[in-house]
Design a protein around this motif. Structure first.
Motif, PDB file in Angstrom:
ATOM      1  N   ASP A 237      12.052  -2.074  -9.077  1.00 28.13           N
ATOM      2  CA  ASP A 237      13.102  -2.150 -10.088  1.00 28.13           C
ATOM      3  C   ASP A 237      12.851  -3.443 -10.858  1.00 28.13           C
ATOM      4  OD1 ASP A 237      15.450  -2.605 -11.590  1.00 28.13           O
ATOM      5  OD2 ASP A 237      16.659  -1.469 -10.163  1.00 28.13           O
ATOM      6  N   LEU A 238      12.499  -3.333 -12.137  1.00 31.34           N
ATOM      7  CA  LEU A 238      12.094  -4.503 -12.915  1.00 31.34           C
ATOM      8  C   LEU A 238      13.223  -5.501 -13.133  1.00 31.34           C
ATOM      9  CD1 LEU A 238       9.767  -2.791 -15.535  1.00 31.34           C
ATOM     10  CD2 LEU A 238       9.178  -3.851 -13.349  1.00 31.34           C
ATOM     11  N   ARG A 239      14.443  -5.114 -12.842  1.00 29.54           N
ATOM     12  CA  ARG A 239      15.556  -6.056 -12.924  1.00 29.54           C
ATOM     13  C   ARG A 239      15.613  -6.952 -11.683  1.00 29.54           C
ATOM     14  NH1 ARG A 239      19.698  -1.230 -13.954  1.00 29.54           N
ATOM     15  NH2 ARG A 239      18.364  -0.484 -12.252  1.00 29.54           N
ATOM     16  N   MET A 240      14.882  -6.523 -10.625  1.00 30.66           N
ATOM     17  CA  MET A 240      14.813  -7.301  -9.372  1.00 30.66           C
ATOM     18  C   MET A 240      13.360  -7.294  -8.895  1.00 30.66           C
ATOM     19  SD  MET A 240      18.177  -5.664  -7.518  1.00 30.66           S
ATOM     20  CE  MET A 240      17.525  -3.990  -7.690  1.00 30.66           C
ATOM     21  N   PRO A 241      12.478  -8.009  -9.600  1.00 28.59           N
ATOM     22  CA  PRO A 241      11.042  -7.841  -9.380  1.00 28.59           C
ATOM     23  C   PRO A 241      10.456  -8.622  -8.206  1.00 28.59           C
ATOM     24  CG  PRO A 241      11.410  -9.411 -11.163  1.00 28.59           C
ATOM     25  CD  PRO A 241      12.760  -8.928 -10.731  1.00 28.59           C
ATOM     26  N   LYS A 242      11.289  -9.270  -7.413  1.00 35.60           N
ATOM     27  CA  LYS A 242      10.757 -10.097  -6.325  1.00 35.60           C
ATOM     28  C   LYS A 242      10.155  -9.249  -5.206  1.00 35.60           C
ATOM     29  CE  LYS A 242      11.860 -14.127  -8.050  1.00 35.60           C
ATOM     30  NZ  LYS A 242      10.806 -15.070  -8.489  1.00 35.60           N
ATOM     31  N   VAL A 243      10.834  -8.161  -4.862  1.00 30.89           N
ATOM     32  CA  VAL A 243      10.357  -7.295  -3.777  1.00 30.89           C
ATOM     33  C   VAL A 243      10.500  -5.836  -4.209  1.00 30.89           C
ATOM     34  CG1 VAL A 243      10.861  -8.913  -1.918  1.00 30.89           C
ATOM     35  CG2 VAL A 243      12.638  -7.316  -2.682  1.00 30.89           C
ATOM     36  N   PRO A 244       9.615  -4.940  -3.720  1.00 31.96           N
ATOM     37  CA  PRO A 244       9.743  -3.526  -4.084  1.00 31.96           C
ATOM     38  C   PRO A 244      10.975  -2.908  -3.452  1.00 31.96           C
ATOM     39  CG  PRO A 244       8.032  -3.825  -2.420  1.00 31.96           C
ATOM     40  CD  PRO A 244       8.454  -5.201  -2.851  1.00 31.96           C
ATOM     41  N   ILE A 245      11.540  -1.918  -4.138  1.00 24.68           N
ATOM     42  CA  ILE A 245      12.702  -1.235  -3.570  1.00 24.68           C
ATOM     43  C   ILE A 245      12.274  -0.148  -2.593  1.00 24.68           C
ATOM     44  CG2 ILE A 245      14.266  -1.760  -5.467  1.00 24.68           C
ATOM     45  CD1 ILE A 245      13.678   0.984  -6.638  1.00 24.68           C
ATOM     46  N   LYS A 246      11.005   0.301  -2.703  1.00 27.04           N
ATOM     47  CA  LYS A 246      10.471   1.259  -1.736  1.00 27.04           C
ATOM     48  C   LYS A 246       8.986   0.999  -1.559  1.00 27.04           C
ATOM     49  CE  LYS A 246      13.768   5.048  -2.196  1.00 27.04           C
ATOM     50  NZ  LYS A 246      13.948   6.503  -2.357  1.00 27.04           N
ATOM     51  N   GLU A 247       8.521   1.248  -0.339  1.00 27.39           N
ATOM     52  CA  GLU A 247       7.105   1.120  -0.020  1.00 27.39           C
ATOM     53  C   GLU A 247       6.682   2.376   0.714  1.00 27.39           C
ATOM     54  OE1 GLU A 247       4.254  -1.727   2.763  1.00 27.39           O
ATOM     55  OE2 GLU A 247       6.091  -2.548   1.876  1.00 27.39           O
ATOM     56  N   LEU A 248       5.692   3.066   0.176  1.00 27.60           N
ATOM     57  CA  LEU A 248       5.263   4.354   0.718  1.00 27.60           C
ATOM     58  C   LEU A 248       3.813   4.251   1.177  1.00 27.60           C
ATOM     59  CD1 LEU A 248       6.808   6.645  -2.038  1.00 27.60           C
ATOM     60  CD2 LEU A 248       7.842   5.955   0.128  1.00 27.60           C
ATOM     61  N   ARG A 249       3.637   4.271   2.492  1.00 26.02           N
ATOM     62  CA  ARG A 249       2.299   4.195   3.075  1.00 26.02           C
ATOM     63  C   ARG A 249       1.841   5.602   3.428  1.00 26.02           C
ATOM     64  NH1 ARG A 249       0.922  -0.951   4.821  1.00 26.02           N
ATOM     65  NH2 ARG A 249       2.600  -2.506   4.661  1.00 26.02           N
ATOM     66  N   GLY A 250       0.741   6.042   2.811  1.00 26.56           N
ATOM     67  CA  GLY A 250       0.301   7.396   3.093  1.00 26.56           C
ATOM     68  C   GLY A 250      -1.176   7.614   2.905  1.00 26.56           C
ATOM     69  N   HIS A 251      -1.908   6.570   2.520  1.00 25.94           N
ATOM     70  CA  HIS A 251      -3.354   6.686   2.353  1.00 25.94           C
ATOM     71  C   HIS A 251      -4.057   5.817   3.385  1.00 25.94           C
ATOM     72  CE1 HIS A 251      -3.423   9.038  -1.383  1.00 25.94           C
ATOM     73  NE2 HIS A 251      -2.342   8.367  -1.733  1.00 25.94           N
ATOM     74  N   SER A 252      -5.179   6.316   3.888  1.00 21.22           N
ATOM     75  CA  SER A 252      -5.922   5.594   4.913  1.00 21.22           C
ATOM     76  C   SER A 252      -6.942   4.633   4.312  1.00 21.22           C
ATOM     77  CB  SER A 252      -6.624   6.581   5.847  1.00 21.22           C
ATOM     78  OG  SER A 252      -7.528   7.405   5.120  1.00 21.22           O
ATOM     79  N   HIS A 253      -7.074   4.649   2.989  1.00 23.56           N
ATOM     80  CA  HIS A 253      -7.981   3.725   2.308  1.00 23.56           C
ATOM     81  C   HIS A 253      -7.325   3.342   0.989  1.00 23.56           C
ATOM     82  CE1 HIS A 253     -12.105   2.246   1.042  1.00 23.56           C
ATOM     83  NE2 HIS A 253     -12.059   1.877   2.307  1.00 23.56           N
ATOM     84  N   TRP A 254      -8.108   2.804   0.051  1.00 24.56           N
ATOM     85  CA  TRP A 254      -7.532   2.293  -1.191  1.00 24.56           C
ATOM     86  C   TRP A 254      -6.854   3.387  -2.009  1.00 24.56           C
ATOM     87  CZ3 TRP A 254     -12.608  -0.677  -2.674  1.00 24.56           C
ATOM     88  CH2 TRP A 254     -12.735  -1.788  -1.827  1.00 24.56           C
ATOM     89  N   THR A 255      -5.702   3.038  -2.581  1.00 26.09           N
ATOM     90  CA  THR A 255      -4.983   3.934  -3.486  1.00 26.09           C
ATOM     91  C   THR A 255      -5.382   3.572  -4.918  1.00 26.09           C
ATOM     92  OG1 THR A 255      -3.145   3.855  -1.922  1.00 26.09           O
ATOM     93  CG2 THR A 255      -2.728   4.880  -4.053  1.00 26.09           C
ATOM     94  N   TRP A 256      -5.955   4.538  -5.642  1.00 18.38           N
ATOM     95  CA  TRP A 256      -6.521   4.257  -6.957  1.00 18.38           C
ATOM     96  C   TRP A 256      -5.710   4.807  -8.120  1.00 18.38           C
ATOM     97  CZ3 TRP A 256     -10.564   1.722  -9.340  1.00 18.38           C
ATOM     98  CH2 TRP A 256     -11.436   1.018  -8.506  1.00 18.38           C
ATOM     99  N   ALA A 257      -4.879   5.798  -7.873  1.00 15.71           N
ATOM    100  CA  ALA A 257      -4.179   6.448  -8.986  1.00 15.71           C
ATOM    101  C   ALA A 257      -2.756   6.782  -8.585  1.00 15.71           C
ATOM    102  CB  ALA A 257      -4.919   7.713  -9.412  1.00 15.71           C
TER     103      ALA A 257
END
Length: 351
Positions: A237-257
């Motif tokens: 949320d760009l109004r609160m840019p210090k920390v993400p509002i959600k974090e989604l872990r689902g790839h076993s290597h680099w996420t490119w797109a």
């Protein structure tokens, strides 16, 4: 939920990284993709999904002289698109037009409308004005952001303004805010720079992991999604840019797109070097804000944000594009040149 691909496939002749929805084609679901061959003559493929949704048809095949690293379709003219390309160690960017009667020509040639010259070093991407018809373009290289005025009739592009990202900052890409045409997010190693185009300067920044890609939520203001090396995707949320509002872990290597759905709140695609495309539902909408564009009604239980993993790929997935005409359909492109079109309808929980 894990699953292979049940989609419709199409093979490009060479390796490839970029695919784009042809938003201006209001009659069909269409995509345009470009190849990345070091030694062969590269190609641009114009693809259309058949009326029955069972086949990907090549509507046009065009030669492109250099390796294509970025490709974006013009949002208001279906025959116009931009590419970023390289020949050896030199990079360039240009706007092209597909000939009007290309289907009746033996070997139709692309027409170069304008070259976006003046870049230093590697050019990363070209961004089209995000809302309606406009002559403005943005191009981003490693050090600078350019704002262009494009005149298709005169086949010319002029720099309106240009600014450097600053010492020791190396830009890698970006996205144009569909809710605020004066705002651009530029990826920069371990941060995202938020630019104000009116002053042509950085207004704020988000500190995060190594960012590979970024996209704005098309349905909700102030929401930005980043694709990062180690942690999958983050939602901010760009109004609160210090920390993400959600974090989604689902790839076993680099996420490119990463790609946000153009119509439905909370639907996000991510792809990466683990040869997987993930479909997420990660709405930032409260129950009081639900609209007809929401995919789900307010759930009585917490939903798993990972709706499905499409894992039937043999190479890294670098290209993702939602269909503007049928927003439950998307196309993916893996590095081996394989295009797959999928419908997400089977993976959506019932309302």
């Amino acid at each position: 939920m894990q699953g292979g691909s049940t989609g419709i496939g199409y093979g490009l002749k060479y390796q490839a990284r970029c695919i784009s929805d042809v938003k201006a084609d209001t009659d069909h679901t269409s995509f345009i993709a470009g190849t990345l061959s070091l030694r062969e003559e590269n190609e641009v493929h114009l693809l259309r999904l058949s009326a029955g949704g069972t086949e990907l048809i090549c509507e046009g095949l065009f030669s492109h002289p250099e390796e294509i690293w970025n490709l974006s379709s013009c949002p208001f003219d279906q025959r116009v698109f931009s590419t970023v390309f390289s020949a050896g160690e030199s990079f360039g960017a240009a706007v092209w037009q597909i000939p009007e009667l290309y289907g009746q020509l033996n070997s139709p040639q692309l027409e170069r409308i304008a070259s976006l010259d003046g870049h230093v070093g590697k050019v990363n991407c070209v961004l089209w004005w995000p809302s309606g018809r406009n002559d403005k373009l943005i191009s981003i290289d490693q050090e600078n952001i350019f704002l262009w005025s494009l005149d298709c009739s005169r086949q010319a592009a002029q720099v309106q303004s240009m600014e450097s990202a600053g010492m020791l900052h190396y830009l890698s890409g970006g996205a144009w805010d569909p809710h605020d045409v004066n705002a651009v997010a530029a990826t920069c190693e371990s941060s995202v720079q938020l630019w104000d185009l009116r002053a042509m300067k950085k207004a704020n920044s988000i500190e995060c992991g190594h960012v590979r890609n970024v996209d704005y939520d098309t349905r909700k203001k102030h929401i930005l999604v980043t694709a990062e090396d180690e942690s999958g995707i983050h939602i901010w949320d760009l109004r609160m840019p210090k920390v993400p509002i959600k974090e989604l872990r689902g790839h076993s290597h680099w996420t490119w797109a990463v790609a946000c759905n153009p119509e439905y709140d909370g639907l996000i695609l991510s792809g990466g070097t683990d040869s997987t495309v993930n479909l997420w539902f990660a709405s930032t909408t409260t129950s009081d804000e639900l609209t007809s564009e929401s995919v789900f009604k307010s759930p009585t239980r917490e939903l798993d944000p990972l709706l499905n993993s499409f894992s039937d790929y043999d190479d890294s997935v670098y290209g993702l594009a939602w269909s503007s005409q049928e927003p439950w359909i998307f196309a993916s492109l893996s590095y081996d040149g394989r295009v797959v079109v999928e419908s997400i309808k089977p993976y959506l929980p019932k309302k």
